[in-house]
Design an enzyme around this catalytic site. Structure first.
Site, PDB file in Angstrom:
ATOM      1  N   LYS A   9       0.964  -1.243   0.005  1.00  0.00           N
ATOM      2  CA  LYS A   9       0.060   0.008   0.151  1.00  0.00           C
ATOM      3  C   LYS A   9       1.011   1.355  -0.162  1.00  0.00           C
ATOM      4  CE  LYS A   9      -4.007  -2.059   2.628  1.00  0.00           C
ATOM      5  NZ  LYS A   9      -4.730  -2.274   3.652  1.00  0.00           N
ATOM      6  N   ASN A 112      -1.620   0.118   7.568  1.00  0.00           N
ATOM      7  CA  ASN A 112      -1.467  -1.299   7.888  1.00  0.00           C
ATOM      8  C   ASN A 112      -0.542  -1.822   6.523  1.00  0.00           C
ATOM      9  OD1 ASN A 112      -3.384  -1.814   6.211  1.00  0.00           O
ATOM     10  ND2 ASN A 112      -4.462  -3.326   7.500  1.00  0.00           N
ATOM     11  N   HIS A 115      -2.315  -5.440   1.824  1.00  0.00           N
ATOM     12  CA  HIS A 115      -3.446  -6.362   1.676  1.00  0.00           C
ATOM     13  C   HIS A 115      -2.857  -7.397   1.000  1.00  0.00           C
ATOM     14  CE1 HIS A 115      -7.177  -7.417   0.184  1.00  0.00           C
ATOM     15  NE2 HIS A 115      -6.540  -8.054  -1.069  1.00  0.00           N
TER      16      HIS A 115
END
Ligand code: IDP
Ligand code: MG
Length: 150
Positions: A9, A112, A115
């Protein structure tokens, strides 16, 4: 053969973590069959995260994933979905175990880093959504018999 989608990400790209994240999966033994650095369109983001539409974090999630480049990687191998999810760790980095990507490098759930497809069916579907057939390579990685029993 099982396939799964890994997204590095925008926060992980900006923080210079592309290499370490790829290394962890590569060293585990999965075969990379496609990879690209790309800016995610709003349409692709909304399709990919359609299951989360209506949730409180949805708008921020779409903003986050479209905010800067991501790296999309397709992996193939026995148990590829579970292996990538294990390497990434729990969704909330403060719940993720040390030794996982999120547990080692993340703090907030909205940052975070990664994915990973969450089921065998979604692995197949997400690789199809993110890659065209000619962006996926059919090749043999040497030594796979030393990673996979069959
Ligand atoms: P996953 O990425 O581990 O599969 P999901 O529950 O599918 O987790 O959520 C998709 C993404 O949405 C997460 O990776 C995270 O970036 C974001 N997200 C999930 N829950 C929250 C939340 O409560 N607050 C902010 N962002 C969230
Ligand atoms: Mg998910």
């Amino acid at each position: 053969m099982e396939r799964t989608l890994l997204l590095i990400k925008p926060d992980a790209v900006q923080r210079g973590l592309m290499g370490v994240i790829i290394s962890r999966v590569e060293q585990r033994g999965l075969r990379m069959i496609g990879m690209k650095l790309m800016r995610v369109s709003r349409t692709l983001a909304e399709t990919h995260y359609s299951i989360h539409q209506g949730k409180p974090f949805y708008d921020k999630l779409i903003g986050y994933i479209t905010s800067a480049p991501v790296v999309a990687i397709a992996w193939q191998g026995n148990r590829a979905v579970a292996v990538v999810r294990q390497v990434l760790g729990a969704t909330d980095p403060t719940a993720a175990s040390p030794g996982t990507v999120r547990g080692d490098y993340g703090i907030d759930i909205g940052r975070n880093l990664t994915h990973g497809s969450d089921s065998i069916e979604n692995g197949q579907a997400e690789v199809k959504l993110w890659f065209t057939a000619d962006e996926l390579l059919d090749w043999e990685r040497i030594g796979e018999e030393w990673v996979f029993e069959t």
